[in-house]
Design an enzyme around this catalytic site. Sequence first.
Site, PDB file in Angstrom:
ATOM      1  N   ASP A  88       2.354  10.808   5.748  1.00 54.75           N
ATOM      2  CA  ASP A  88       2.887   9.452   5.853  1.00 54.75           C
ATOM      3  C   ASP A  88       3.647   9.314   7.169  1.00 54.75           C
ATOM      4  O   ASP A  88       4.397  10.212   7.564  1.00 54.75           O
ATOM      5  CB  ASP A  88       3.812   9.164   4.662  1.00 54.75           C
ATOM      6  CG  ASP A  88       4.120   7.686   4.521  1.00 54.75           C
ATOM      7  OD1 ASP A  88       3.668   7.088   3.529  1.00 54.75           O
ATOM      8  OD2 ASP A  88       4.826   7.124   5.391  1.00 54.75           O
ATOM      9  N   ASN A 127       2.258   2.901  -5.753  1.00 57.29           N
ATOM     10  CA  ASN A 127       2.834   1.559  -5.710  1.00 57.29           C
ATOM     11  C   ASN A 127       1.677   0.574  -5.848  1.00 57.29           C
ATOM     12  O   ASN A 127       0.688   0.656  -5.108  1.00 57.29           O
ATOM     13  CB  ASN A 127       3.569   1.327  -4.390  1.00 57.29           C
ATOM     14  CG  ASN A 127       4.802   2.202  -4.256  1.00 57.29           C
ATOM     15  OD1 ASN A 127       5.431   2.552  -5.247  1.00 57.29           O
ATOM     16  ND2 ASN A 127       5.150   2.570  -3.036  1.00 57.29           N
ATOM     17  N   GLN A 150       3.997  -2.122  -2.680  1.00 52.58           N
ATOM     18  CA  GLN A 150       2.733  -1.768  -2.023  1.00 52.58           C
ATOM     19  C   GLN A 150       2.623  -2.605  -0.748  1.00 52.58           C
ATOM     20  O   GLN A 150       2.764  -3.837  -0.783  1.00 52.58           O
ATOM     21  CB  GLN A 150       1.528  -2.045  -2.932  1.00 52.58           C
ATOM     22  CG  GLN A 150       0.217  -1.538  -2.302  1.00 52.58           C
ATOM     23  CD  GLN A 150      -0.993  -1.691  -3.209  1.00 52.58           C
ATOM     24  OE1 GLN A 150      -0.911  -2.295  -4.286  1.00 52.58           O
ATOM     25  NE2 GLN A 150      -2.123  -1.169  -2.775  1.00 52.58           N
ATOM     26  N   HIS A 199      -3.766   4.327  -2.579  1.00 50.19           N
ATOM     27  CA  HIS A 199      -3.225   5.581  -2.049  1.00 50.19           C
ATOM     28  C   HIS A 199      -2.217   6.172  -3.023  1.00 50.19           C
ATOM     29  O   HIS A 199      -1.409   5.460  -3.610  1.00 50.19           O
ATOM     30  CB  HIS A 199      -2.589   5.403  -0.670  1.00 50.19           C
ATOM     31  CG  HIS A 199      -1.577   4.297  -0.590  1.00 50.19           C
ATOM     32  ND1 HIS A 199      -1.939   2.981  -0.477  1.00 50.19           N
ATOM     33  CD2 HIS A 199      -0.226   4.320  -0.591  1.00 50.19           C
ATOM     34  CE1 HIS A 199      -0.852   2.230  -0.409  1.00 50.19           C
ATOM     35  NE2 HIS A 199       0.214   3.017  -0.489  1.00 50.19           N
ATOM     36  N   HIS A 207       0.993   8.602  -3.159  1.00 49.83           N
ATOM     37  CA  HIS A 207       2.025   9.296  -2.400  1.00 49.83           C
ATOM     38  C   HIS A 207       2.304  10.622  -3.116  1.00 49.83           C
ATOM     39  O   HIS A 207       2.632  10.619  -4.309  1.00 49.83           O
ATOM     40  CB  HIS A 207       3.345   8.516  -2.398  1.00 49.83           C
ATOM     41  CG  HIS A 207       3.315   7.175  -1.734  1.00 49.83           C
ATOM     42  ND1 HIS A 207       3.837   6.959  -0.485  1.00 49.83           N
ATOM     43  CD2 HIS A 207       2.858   5.973  -2.161  1.00 49.83           C
ATOM     44  CE1 HIS A 207       3.715   5.679  -0.161  1.00 49.83           C
ATOM     45  NE2 HIS A 207       3.125   5.049  -1.168  1.00 49.83           N
TER      46      HIS A 207
HETATM   47  P1  DGP Z   1       2.955   1.642   0.176  1.00 54.41           P
HETATM   48  O1  DGP Z   1       4.288   1.026   0.510  1.00 54.41           O
HETATM   49  O2  DGP Z   1       2.953   2.265  -1.203  1.00 54.41           O
HETATM   50  O3  DGP Z   1       1.813   0.659   0.360  1.00 54.41           O
HETATM   51  O4  DGP Z   1       2.756   2.832   1.200  1.00 54.41           O
HETATM   52  C1  DGP Z   1       2.137   2.690   2.431  1.00 54.41           C
HETATM   53  C2  DGP Z   1       2.531   3.882   3.233  1.00 54.41           C
HETATM   54  O5  DGP Z   1       1.681   3.972   4.347  1.00 54.41           O
HETATM   55  C3  DGP Z   1       3.957   3.823   3.790  1.00 54.41           C
HETATM   56  O6  DGP Z   1       4.725   4.869   3.194  1.00 54.41           O
HETATM   57  C4  DGP Z   1       3.806   4.040   5.277  1.00 54.41           C
HETATM   58  C5  DGP Z   1       2.381   4.518   5.419  1.00 54.41           C
HETATM   59  N1  DGP Z   1       1.718   4.052   6.625  1.00 54.41           N
HETATM   60  C6  DGP Z   1       1.595   2.780   7.048  1.00 54.41           C
HETATM   61  N2  DGP Z   1       0.888   2.729   8.187  1.00 54.41           N
HETATM   62  C7  DGP Z   1       0.549   4.017   8.478  1.00 54.41           C
HETATM   63  C8  DGP Z   1      -0.183   4.606   9.546  1.00 54.41           C
HETATM   64  O7  DGP Z   1      -0.704   3.954  10.468  1.00 54.41           O
HETATM   65  N3  DGP Z   1      -0.302   5.966   9.527  1.00 54.41           N
HETATM   66  C9  DGP Z   1       0.242   6.726   8.524  1.00 54.41           C
HETATM   67  N4  DGP Z   1       0.064   8.048   8.603  1.00 54.41           N
HETATM   68  N5  DGP Z   1       0.923   6.196   7.503  1.00 54.41           N
HETATM   69  C10 DGP Z   1       1.075   4.858   7.481  1.00 54.41           C
END
Ligand code: DGP
Length: 117
Positions: free
Chosen positions: A35, A90, A97, A103, A105
């Site tokens: 993340d 989420n 979300q 996804h 976590h």
């Molecule tokens: P959620 O809030 O449950 O939809 O989680 C989305 C997650 O995705 C958040 O913890 C940050 C991560 N995230 C968003 N954009 C990127 C990205 O470009 N690269 C990576 N590695 N993670 C990302």
Amino acid sequence: MSSTADPDCLFCKIVTGEIPAEIVSQTPHTVAFRDVDPQAPTHVLVIPRRHEPDIGSLAAVDAEATIALLAEARKIAEAHAEGSYRLVFNTGAEAHQTVFHCHAHVLAGRALGWPPV
Ligand code: DGP
């Protein structure tokens, strides 16, 4: 296995490699990567290659990919955590979300409180 993808989806672009990520594992059904905004020492996202907005919609159309995702999340947790971890999906904007490609976590490496806030 389905190859459905959304050309505007950030995580579909990580699946194809168009957007770089720190990849942890890849399987025929899943991609796992760190993340970008980690909330614990271990914070890995496990996603299906197939574009579905959330775990419920994935489970409704692709049981094989759903099981593969859960199995990979477990494998990553066992490799990166020492016994305890949290698996979070989420689902919906009110549940925080922000990326609407399913996804999981995988969070580990620190004490995790309850209830989540
Ligand atoms: P959620 O809030 O449950 O939809 O989680 C989305 C997650 O995705 C958040 O913890 C940050 C991560 N995230 C968003 N954009 C990127 C990205 O470009 N690269 C990576 N590695 N993670 C990302």
